[in-house]
Write an enzyme that holds these catalytic residues in place. Sequence first.
Site, PDB file in Angstrom:
ATOM      1  N   ALA A   9       2.777  -6.345  20.994  1.00 41.43           N
ATOM      2  CA  ALA A   9       1.602  -6.715  20.218  1.00 41.43           C
ATOM      3  C   ALA A   9       0.311  -6.234  20.886  1.00 41.43           C
ATOM      4  CB  ALA A   9       1.569  -8.227  20.034  1.00 41.43           C
ATOM      5  N   GLU A  37      26.476  -7.019  25.142  1.00 40.48           N
ATOM      6  CA  GLU A  37      25.541  -5.898  25.313  1.00 40.48           C
ATOM      7  C   GLU A  37      26.338  -4.596  25.477  1.00 40.48           C
ATOM      8  OE1 GLU A  37      22.159  -5.101  25.486  1.00 40.48           O
ATOM      9  OE2 GLU A  37      22.897  -3.105  26.012  1.00 40.48           O
ATOM     10  N   VAL A  88      19.329  -5.877  18.183  1.00 42.31           N
ATOM     11  CA  VAL A  88      19.683  -4.565  18.740  1.00 42.31           C
ATOM     12  C   VAL A  88      18.533  -3.571  18.568  1.00 42.31           C
ATOM     13  CG1 VAL A  88      22.175  -4.845  18.479  1.00 42.31           C
ATOM     14  CG2 VAL A  88      20.852  -3.961  16.564  1.00 42.31           C
ATOM     15  N   GLY A  89      17.315  -4.079  18.618  1.00 40.49           N
ATOM     16  CA  GLY A  89      16.149  -3.206  18.535  1.00 40.49           C
ATOM     17  C   GLY A  89      15.498  -3.257  17.158  1.00 40.49           C
ATOM     18  N   GLY A  98      23.264  -7.792  21.705  1.00 44.64           N
ATOM     19  CA  GLY A  98      22.064  -7.150  22.259  1.00 44.64           C
ATOM     20  C   GLY A  98      21.408  -8.041  23.293  1.00 44.64           C
ATOM     21  N   HIS A 137      -5.929 -21.415  46.764  1.00 41.70           N
ATOM     22  CA  HIS A 137      -4.800 -22.131  47.374  1.00 41.70           C
ATOM     23  C   HIS A 137      -4.809 -23.585  46.940  1.00 41.70           C
ATOM     24  CE1 HIS A 137      -1.843 -23.420  50.317  1.00 41.70           C
ATOM     25  NE2 HIS A 137      -2.648 -24.448  50.564  1.00 41.70           N
ATOM     26  N   GLY A 154       0.827  -1.208   0.000  1.00 41.40           N
ATOM     27  CA  GLY A 154       0.000   0.000   0.000  1.00 41.40           C
ATOM     28  C   GLY A 154       0.858   1.252   0.000  1.00 41.40           C
ATOM     29  N   GLY A 194      18.694  -7.595  24.917  1.00 42.77           N
ATOM     30  CA  GLY A 194      17.313  -7.130  25.114  1.00 42.77           C
ATOM     31  C   GLY A 194      16.381  -8.320  25.103  1.00 42.77           C
TER      32      GLY A 194
HETATM   33  P1  FAD Z   1       3.609  -5.735  12.578  1.00 40.22           P
HETATM   34  O1  FAD Z   1       3.227  -6.936  13.341  1.00 40.22           O
HETATM   35  O2  FAD Z   1       5.027  -5.512  12.260  1.00 40.22           O
HETATM   36  O3  FAD Z   1       2.772  -5.776  11.221  1.00 40.22           O
HETATM   37  C1  FAD Z   1       2.911  -4.820  10.243  1.00 40.22           C
HETATM   38  C2  FAD Z   1       2.437  -5.410   8.934  1.00 40.22           C
HETATM   39  O4  FAD Z   1       2.356  -4.363   7.981  1.00 40.22           O
HETATM   40  C3  FAD Z   1       3.372  -6.462   8.341  1.00 40.22           C
HETATM   41  O5  FAD Z   1       2.640  -7.633   8.085  1.00 40.22           O
HETATM   42  C4  FAD Z   1       3.888  -5.827   7.047  1.00 40.22           C
HETATM   43  O6  FAD Z   1       4.029  -6.781   5.998  1.00 40.22           O
HETATM   44  C5  FAD Z   1       2.753  -4.876   6.721  1.00 40.22           C
HETATM   45  N1  FAD Z   1       3.174  -3.740   5.899  1.00 40.22           N
HETATM   46  C6  FAD Z   1       4.165  -2.850   6.150  1.00 40.22           C
HETATM   47  N2  FAD Z   1       4.199  -1.889   5.193  1.00 40.22           N
HETATM   48  C7  FAD Z   1       3.208  -2.204   4.319  1.00 40.22           C
HETATM   49  C8  FAD Z   1       2.735  -1.591   3.123  1.00 40.22           C
HETATM   50  N3  FAD Z   1       3.244  -0.453   2.689  1.00 40.22           N
HETATM   51  N4  FAD Z   1       1.713  -2.195   2.452  1.00 40.22           N
HETATM   52  C9  FAD Z   1       1.164  -3.358   2.911  1.00 40.22           C
HETATM   53  N5  FAD Z   1       1.555  -3.951   4.056  1.00 40.22           N
HETATM   54  C10 FAD Z   1       2.559  -3.387   4.754  1.00 40.22           C
HETATM   55  N6  FAD Z   1       5.315  -8.499  21.400  1.00 40.22           N
HETATM   56  C11 FAD Z   1       4.587  -8.934  22.434  1.00 40.22           C
HETATM   57  O7  FAD Z   1       3.712  -8.210  22.909  1.00 40.22           O
HETATM   58  N7  FAD Z   1       4.798 -10.161  22.983  1.00 40.22           N
HETATM   59  C12 FAD Z   1       5.754 -10.986  22.509  1.00 40.22           C
HETATM   60  O8  FAD Z   1       5.914 -12.093  23.024  1.00 40.22           O
HETATM   61  C13 FAD Z   1       6.539 -10.560  21.415  1.00 40.22           C
HETATM   62  N8  FAD Z   1       7.494 -11.358  20.913  1.00 40.22           N
HETATM   63  C14 FAD Z   1       8.217 -10.935  19.835  1.00 40.22           C
HETATM   64  C15 FAD Z   1       9.226 -11.766  19.371  1.00 40.22           C
HETATM   65  C16 FAD Z   1       9.988 -11.370  18.293  1.00 40.22           C
HETATM   66  C17 FAD Z   1      11.064 -12.291  17.779  1.00 40.22           C
HETATM   67  C18 FAD Z   1       9.729 -10.124  17.668  1.00 40.22           C
HETATM   68  C19 FAD Z   1      10.516  -9.694  16.466  1.00 40.22           C
HETATM   69  C20 FAD Z   1       8.740  -9.288  18.141  1.00 40.22           C
HETATM   70  C21 FAD Z   1       7.979  -9.686  19.240  1.00 40.22           C
HETATM   71  N9  FAD Z   1       6.995  -8.865  19.791  1.00 40.22           N
HETATM   72  C22 FAD Z   1       6.274  -9.290  20.864  1.00 40.22           C
HETATM   73  C23 FAD Z   1       6.700  -7.540  19.226  1.00 40.22           C
HETATM   74  C24 FAD Z   1       5.462  -7.624  18.327  1.00 40.22           C
HETATM   75  O9  FAD Z   1       5.683  -8.588  17.325  1.00 40.22           O
HETATM   76  C25 FAD Z   1       5.181  -6.263  17.694  1.00 40.22           C
HETATM   77  O10 FAD Z   1       5.080  -5.287  18.706  1.00 40.22           O
HETATM   78  C26 FAD Z   1       3.883  -6.298  16.923  1.00 40.22           C
HETATM   79  O11 FAD Z   1       3.933  -7.252  15.899  1.00 40.22           O
HETATM   80  C27 FAD Z   1       3.565  -4.924  16.320  1.00 40.22           C
HETATM   81  O12 FAD Z   1       2.371  -5.006  15.633  1.00 40.22           O
HETATM   82  P2  FAD Z   1       2.051  -4.038  14.410  1.00 40.22           P
HETATM   83  O13 FAD Z   1       0.679  -4.416  13.959  1.00 40.22           O
HETATM   84  O14 FAD Z   1       2.312  -2.644  14.774  1.00 40.22           O
HETATM   85  O15 FAD Z   1       3.115  -4.383  13.273  1.00 40.22           O
HETATM   86  P1  NAI Z   2      15.604  -4.384  22.675  1.00 39.27           P
HETATM   87  O1  NAI Z   2      15.436  -2.925  22.546  1.00 39.27           O
HETATM   88  O2  NAI Z   2      14.776  -5.136  23.643  1.00 39.27           O
HETATM   89  O3  NAI Z   2      17.117  -4.721  23.043  1.00 39.27           O
HETATM   90  C1  NAI Z   2      18.187  -4.346  22.234  1.00 39.27           C
HETATM   91  C2  NAI Z   2      19.446  -4.396  23.057  1.00 39.27           C
HETATM   92  O4  NAI Z   2      20.548  -4.262  22.193  1.00 39.27           O
HETATM   93  C3  NAI Z   2      19.534  -3.262  24.070  1.00 39.27           C
HETATM   94  O5  NAI Z   2      19.857  -3.774  25.329  1.00 39.27           O
HETATM   95  C4  NAI Z   2      20.630  -2.367  23.501  1.00 39.27           C
HETATM   96  O6  NAI Z   2      21.350  -1.681  24.486  1.00 39.27           O
HETATM   97  C5  NAI Z   2      21.476  -3.383  22.775  1.00 39.27           C
HETATM   98  N1  NAI Z   2      22.297  -2.812  21.703  1.00 39.27           N
HETATM   99  C6  NAI Z   2      21.947  -1.886  20.781  1.00 39.27           C
HETATM  100  N2  NAI Z   2      22.974  -1.649  19.938  1.00 39.27           N
HETATM  101  C7  NAI Z   2      23.996  -2.453  20.330  1.00 39.27           C
HETATM  102  C8  NAI Z   2      25.315  -2.664  19.844  1.00 39.27           C
HETATM  103  N3  NAI Z   2      25.796  -2.005  18.799  1.00 39.27           N
HETATM  104  N4  NAI Z   2      26.092  -3.557  20.501  1.00 39.27           N
HETATM  105  C9  NAI Z   2      25.628  -4.251  21.568  1.00 39.27           C
HETATM  106  N5  NAI Z   2      24.380  -4.081  22.066  1.00 39.27           N
HETATM  107  C10 NAI Z   2      23.576  -3.199  21.448  1.00 39.27           C
HETATM  108  O7  NAI Z   2      15.441  -4.952  21.182  1.00 39.27           O
HETATM  109  P2  NAI Z   2      15.232  -6.409  20.624  1.00 39.27           P
HETATM  110  O8  NAI Z   2      15.642  -7.444  21.608  1.00 39.27           O
HETATM  111  O9  NAI Z   2      15.833  -6.398  19.281  1.00 39.27           O
HETATM  112  O10 NAI Z   2      13.671  -6.478  20.490  1.00 39.27           O
HETATM  113  C11 NAI Z   2      12.970  -5.482  19.766  1.00 39.27           C
HETATM  114  C12 NAI Z   2      11.631  -5.232  20.359  1.00 39.27           C
HETATM  115  O11 NAI Z   2      10.742  -6.300  20.040  1.00 39.27           O
HETATM  116  C13 NAI Z   2      11.616  -5.178  21.880  1.00 39.27           C
HETATM  117  O12 NAI Z   2      11.981  -3.926  22.368  1.00 39.27           O
HETATM  118  C14 NAI Z   2      10.183  -5.461  22.179  1.00 39.27           C
HETATM  119  O13 NAI Z   2       9.455  -4.277  22.063  1.00 39.27           O
HETATM  120  C15 NAI Z   2       9.788  -6.420  21.070  1.00 39.27           C
HETATM  121  N6  NAI Z   2       9.803  -7.785  21.601  1.00 39.27           N
HETATM  122  C16 NAI Z   2       8.958  -8.095  22.621  1.00 39.27           C
HETATM  123  C17 NAI Z   2       8.959  -9.338  23.163  1.00 39.27           C
HETATM  124  C18 NAI Z   2       8.057  -9.614  24.301  1.00 39.27           C
HETATM  125  O14 NAI Z   2       7.158  -8.819  24.545  1.00 39.27           O
HETATM  126  N7  NAI Z   2       8.243 -10.694  25.034  1.00 39.27           N
HETATM  127  C19 NAI Z   2       9.823 -10.403  22.673  1.00 39.27           C
HETATM  128  C20 NAI Z   2      10.714  -9.951  21.606  1.00 39.27           C
HETATM  129  C21 NAI Z   2      10.666  -8.700  21.093  1.00 39.27           C
END
Ligand code: FAD
Ligand code: NAI
Length: 476
Positions: free
Chosen positions: A331, A214, A281-282, A191, A455, A122, A193
């Site tokens: 999410a 980290e 790393v985010g 990272g 309990h 889109g 995180g």
């Molecule tokens: P997204 O889920 O990123 O969805 C965006 C969608 O938009 C994608 O499908 C993409 O294809 C589509 N899109 C983008 N641009 C366009 C375009 N121009 N046209 C059409 N489609 C497009 N969060 C939690 O709360 N609990 C967790 O346990 C958790 N675990 C995670 C584990 C990992 C490994 C990762 C990477 C993330 C995790 N997160 C978790 C974070 C969570 O996945 C995100 O916060 C969440 O998916 C964000 O939702 P969103 O709808 O904003 O975007």
């Molecule tokens: P993060 O922000 O949680 O952690 C990234 C880490 O990398 C930080 O500690 C930062 O200081 C470090 N970092 C950054 N640059 C670096 C460098 N050059 N060298 C060494 N360390 C460095 O990001 P992450 O783990 O990639 O996850 C992204 C996001 O996805 C999270 O912030 C979270 O919002 C979401 N997520 C949520 C989950 C959940 O809710 N359980 C699970 C996985 C992801």
Amino acid sequence: MAKDFDVVVIGAGPGGYVAAVRAAQLGKSVACIEKWKNPKGELALGGTCLNVGCIPSKALLASSEEFEKVSHHLADHGITVEGAKIDLAKMLARKEGIVTKMTKGIEFLFRKNKITWLKGHGKFVSKGDAGYQIEVSGEGEAETVTARNVIIATGSKARHLPFAKVDGTLVADNEGALSFDSVPKKLAVIGAGVIGLELGSVWRRLGADVTVLEALPEFLGACDVGVAKEAAKIFKKQGLDIHLSVKIGSVTTSDKGVSIQYADKDGNAQTLDADRLIVSVGRVPNTDNLGLENIGLGVTERGFIEVDDHCRTKLPNVYAIGDVVRGPMLAHKAEDEGVLVAEVIDGQKPHIDYNCIPWVIYTSPEIAWVGKTEQQLKAEGREIKAGQFPFSVNGRALGINAAEGFVKVIADAKTDEVLGVHIIGPNASDLIAEAAVAMEFKAASEDIARICHPHPSLSEVMREAALAADKRAINM
Ligand code: FAD
Ligand code: NAI
């Protein structure tokens, strides 16, 4: 097919698909544009969360935890299992099966709610009298639709480091790290995180030697300091080798694997050789080729779309939600913003209290919190009291062989209002929901303390921590 809609959502992750469903429930004509393709090359709904985020990572965390239990912990129950083996291909297939089930489930929700899935990318083209024109391209001929309201829910993607080219195999972000085709003997993670700890835990439990590098001097700086300390102790005992205050210099790959050159906390040059590397790393917001310039919408310095408390952009009837806007990249936060925006479009007056959004890190034990940390409250000069209670004296925790960690309840010293709840322990992801409810209702710690909890259950530790805030825990 109709080419104009009350609401067009761009992106079908947890933000976008939930916004689409809620808008359809409120009687709007809704289309959702999504371009995601799964490894089989099929278009899929669900975004990062369902395809390469929350859902597959939790599936692998569960599988790897079972293996760890069989290998190391069942003996504590008097059960001996010999020769436990990993069938990684089957483990990955199970994970993919869950992903397919969930993403197909959203297709069902779209059909049920009469939401049109516009397949492709889109991009804003222009703004006219009838609304915003959005081009959908990528699958067959491009088409342009008109939207009276647009919800941008394009999510985020992994941030990469300029000197570490992600190839998905030797050097992987979350996508590759959820699909390694063998268990690395030595795994490096940049990272410490959420992703680094969760996926680092998966591969450690499956047998990898995991070293985490980290940059920051503090471990889990976003957590309450007590929880972060406990987590560091427990993860170290489990074998996660975490190095803080490092400065990565370079990453090189060869047929032998990956070599990471870095300076340690004392500035000494170090080399870490590993079979594979996860870069976690985010994440960065996704606005690539979205045509924002065509409607006069910019992004912040860090690439986010700017919105107010109701996810309104500066343009009328254009909203943005989820990872592409400020706030935690979670999410459930994206989902709540999806509902909020659909209700705003409907003329309702919804509200999100961002302070009550819970966080969970799905390590073992899990870490979960809601509200503020002790260090944040002290920095604000708030007078607080805190009660902490360990799982080690809870009968249920001992019964399930998961007695590490504690619950900490922080309340205002005078009014007793709960200001933050921090858990490291079994099922923290479920236990934290009680605290989120309490905080949404502005409960006092006494309220939690007075409520009858079942309990034996892990939830008794929450009650005891609330009692401890008033120095009257019963079982300690
Ligand atoms: P997204 O889920 O990123 O969805 C965006 C969608 O938009 C994608 O499908 C993409 O294809 C589509 N899109 C983008 N641009 C366009 C375009 N121009 N046209 C059409 N489609 C497009 N969060 C939690 O709360 N609990 C967790 O346990 C958790 N675990 C995670 C584990 C990992 C490994 C990762 C990477 C993330 C995790 N997160 C978790 C974070 C969570 O996945 C995100 O916060 C969440 O998916 C964000 O939702 P969103 O709808 O904003 O975007
Ligand atoms: P993060 O922000 O949680 O952690 C990234 C880490 O990398 C930080 O500690 C930062 O200081 C470090 N970092 C950054 N640059 C670096 C460098 N050059 N060298 C060494 N360390 C460095 O990001 P992450 O783990 O990639 O996850 C992204 C996001 O996805 C999270 O912030 C979270 O919002 C979401 N997520 C949520 C989950 C959940 O809710 N359980 C699970 C996985 C992801």
